[in-house]
Write a protein that holds these residues in place. Sequence first.
Motif, mmCIF file in Angstrom:
data_model
loop_
_atom_site.group_PDB
_atom_site.id
_atom_site.type_symbol
_atom_site.label_atom_id
_atom_site.label_comp_id
_atom_site.label_asym_id
_atom_site.label_seq_id
_atom_site.Cartn_x
_atom_site.Cartn_y
_atom_site.Cartn_z
ATOM 1 N N SER A 240 37.251 32.530 28.516
ATOM 2 C CA SER A 240 36.699 33.854 28.784
ATOM 3 C C SER A 240 37.117 34.295 30.178
ATOM 4 O O SER A 240 37.523 33.468 31.003
ATOM 5 C CB SER A 240 35.168 33.838 28.676
ATOM 6 O OG SER A 240 34.612 32.996 29.662
ATOM 7 N N PHE A 241 37.036 35.594 30.419
ATOM 8 C CA PHE A 241 37.375 36.099 31.749
ATOM 9 C C PHE A 241 36.633 37.416 31.975
ATOM 10 O O PHE A 241 36.244 38.108 31.024
ATOM 11 C CB PHE A 241 38.884 36.297 31.917
ATOM 12 C CG PHE A 241 39.508 37.215 30.901
ATOM 13 C CD1 PHE A 241 39.630 38.578 31.136
ATOM 14 C CD2 PHE A 241 39.989 36.707 29.709
ATOM 15 C CE1 PHE A 241 40.195 39.421 30.205
ATOM 16 C CE2 PHE A 241 40.574 37.542 28.767
ATOM 17 C CZ PHE A 241 40.678 38.899 29.014
ATOM 18 N N ALA A 242 36.441 37.729 33.243
ATOM 19 C CA ALA A 242 35.801 38.993 33.608
ATOM 20 C C ALA A 242 36.789 40.133 33.369
ATOM 21 O O ALA A 242 37.934 40.076 33.831
ATOM 22 C CB ALA A 242 35.373 38.953 35.071
ATOM 23 N N PHE A 243 36.345 41.147 32.665
ATOM 24 C CA PHE A 243 37.271 42.208 32.283
ATOM 25 C C PHE A 243 37.704 43.102 33.451
ATOM 26 O O PHE A 243 38.894 43.430 33.563
ATOM 27 C CB PHE A 243 36.675 43.060 31.169
ATOM 28 C CG PHE A 243 37.621 44.096 30.660
ATOM 29 C CD1 PHE A 243 38.668 43.748 29.826
ATOM 30 C CD2 PHE A 243 37.472 45.436 31.033
ATOM 31 C CE1 PHE A 243 39.551 44.703 29.370
ATOM 32 C CE2 PHE A 243 38.361 46.401 30.584
ATOM 33 C CZ PHE A 243 39.402 46.038 29.738
ATOM 34 N N PRO A 244 36.800 43.541 34.343
ATOM 35 C CA PRO A 244 37.226 44.512 35.373
ATOM 36 C C PRO A 244 38.422 44.058 36.212
ATOM 37 O O PRO A 244 39.374 44.847 36.377
ATOM 38 C CB PRO A 244 35.962 44.715 36.213
ATOM 39 C CG PRO A 244 34.849 44.467 35.240
ATOM 40 C CD PRO A 244 35.333 43.347 34.370
ATOM 41 N N PRO A 245 38.452 42.827 36.768
ATOM 42 C CA PRO A 245 39.639 42.448 37.546
ATOM 43 C C PRO A 245 40.912 42.424 36.695
ATOM 44 O O PRO A 245 41.983 42.828 37.164
ATOM 45 C CB PRO A 245 39.299 41.046 38.061
ATOM 46 C CG PRO A 245 37.816 40.939 37.979
ATOM 47 C CD PRO A 245 37.423 41.768 36.800
ATOM 48 N N ALA A 246 40.779 41.937 35.442
ATOM 49 C CA ALA A 246 41.946 41.903 34.567
ATOM 50 C C ALA A 246 42.411 43.322 34.235
ATOM 51 O O ALA A 246 43.614 43.598 34.136
ATOM 52 C CB ALA A 246 41.604 41.137 33.288
ATOM 53 N N PHE A 247 41.460 44.233 34.078
ATOM 54 C CA PHE A 247 41.757 45.643 33.830
ATOM 55 C C PHE A 247 42.517 46.243 35.007
ATOM 56 O O PHE A 247 43.534 46.926 34.830
ATOM 57 C CB PHE A 247 40.440 46.384 33.590
ATOM 58 C CG PHE A 247 40.576 47.868 33.460
ATOM 59 C CD1 PHE A 247 40.915 48.444 32.245
ATOM 60 C CD2 PHE A 247 40.339 48.695 34.552
ATOM 61 C CE1 PHE A 247 41.027 49.826 32.123
ATOM 62 C CE2 PHE A 247 40.445 50.063 34.438
ATOM 63 C CZ PHE A 247 40.802 50.632 33.213
ATOM 64 N N MET A 248 42.042 45.980 36.209
ATOM 65 C CA MET A 248 42.682 46.535 37.401
ATOM 66 C C MET A 248 44.115 46.011 37.559
ATOM 67 O O MET A 248 44.998 46.730 38.016
ATOM 68 C CB MET A 248 41.860 46.183 38.640
ATOM 69 C CG MET A 248 40.473 46.804 38.660
ATOM 70 S SD MET A 248 40.512 48.610 38.724
ATOM 71 C CE MET A 248 41.161 48.875 40.370
#
Length: 317
Positions: A240-248
């Motif tokens: 799993s991973f945090a979406f906001p940093p990956a989105f940025m």
Amino acid sequence: MSMETTAVILRGPREIGLGKLGLTAPGPKDLVVEISHSGISTGTEKLFYTGNMPPFPGMGYPLVPGYEAAGEVIEAGSETNFKVGEHIFVPGANCYEGARGLFGGSARRLVTDASRVTRIDPGLGPEGALLALAATARHALAGVDKKMPELIVGHGVLGRLLARLTIAAGAPAPTVWEINPDRQGGAMGYEVLHPDNDPRRDYRTIYDASGVGSLLDMLITRIAKGGEVVLAGFYTDPISFAFPPAFMKEARLRIAAEWEREDLIATRQLVESGALSLGELITHSVPAEKAAEAYETAFNDPACLKMILNWGAVHDA
């Protein structure tokens, strides 16, 4: 006349030792192989040893572990193109009576379909058993739309092979991260750093060879926009991973599976040509009679990069 062999038998979690097993009769497409050396995998084999392997088809105890074996052909079926005396790499075998051969390479003698094996130079000795691991590293790197690593996480055997293959391909030398002081030495033409000492946050491609899925969030912060993280290890827990940093970062994630036959052949050619060295990867080698101790060392001693079982003193009738 039935054949028997001496094999490493994993009867249940942490229940391991040598025992006798019957072998299935070889057919015209089969080889009978006398194994000289077999390797211990600190990834999948450790999961079976500890009882933490997620269920999948063919799983169960008792089993013969090992998918990294090198040996000599002692019988060749009439429909094979092998001869007695040739040296080969064997990626495991399913030929035992009374035990599963899910991997099946850690035995003095085994029976295998000739289509599964690969000829190797006998001069490789115990390093011949490393061919599958090197092919796994090659599979992660080679192919359409695959980019060479700029950063490799983990300086175990897989991480070292990834770094060596990157350099062999003519790409710039990667940076390698390693937090264990026992594993920070041994670099061949590349730099090994503790991640705390690396300020870069613009890597275009990061290969994780640690098998630690919880690092993914941190690795995403270290890529450039549009960069890629390649999961080259084996992960038992959900990723799993945090979406906001990956989105940025517009991050990309790729999973590298196990080697295919073309990887094995290409890797053998690299080794035989001298482009890829398998040297200084085997840190421990013990007689197969000490298998139980060897597995404990392989899985629990951080100084052990690769453990090899030597079958030379084991004699099967």
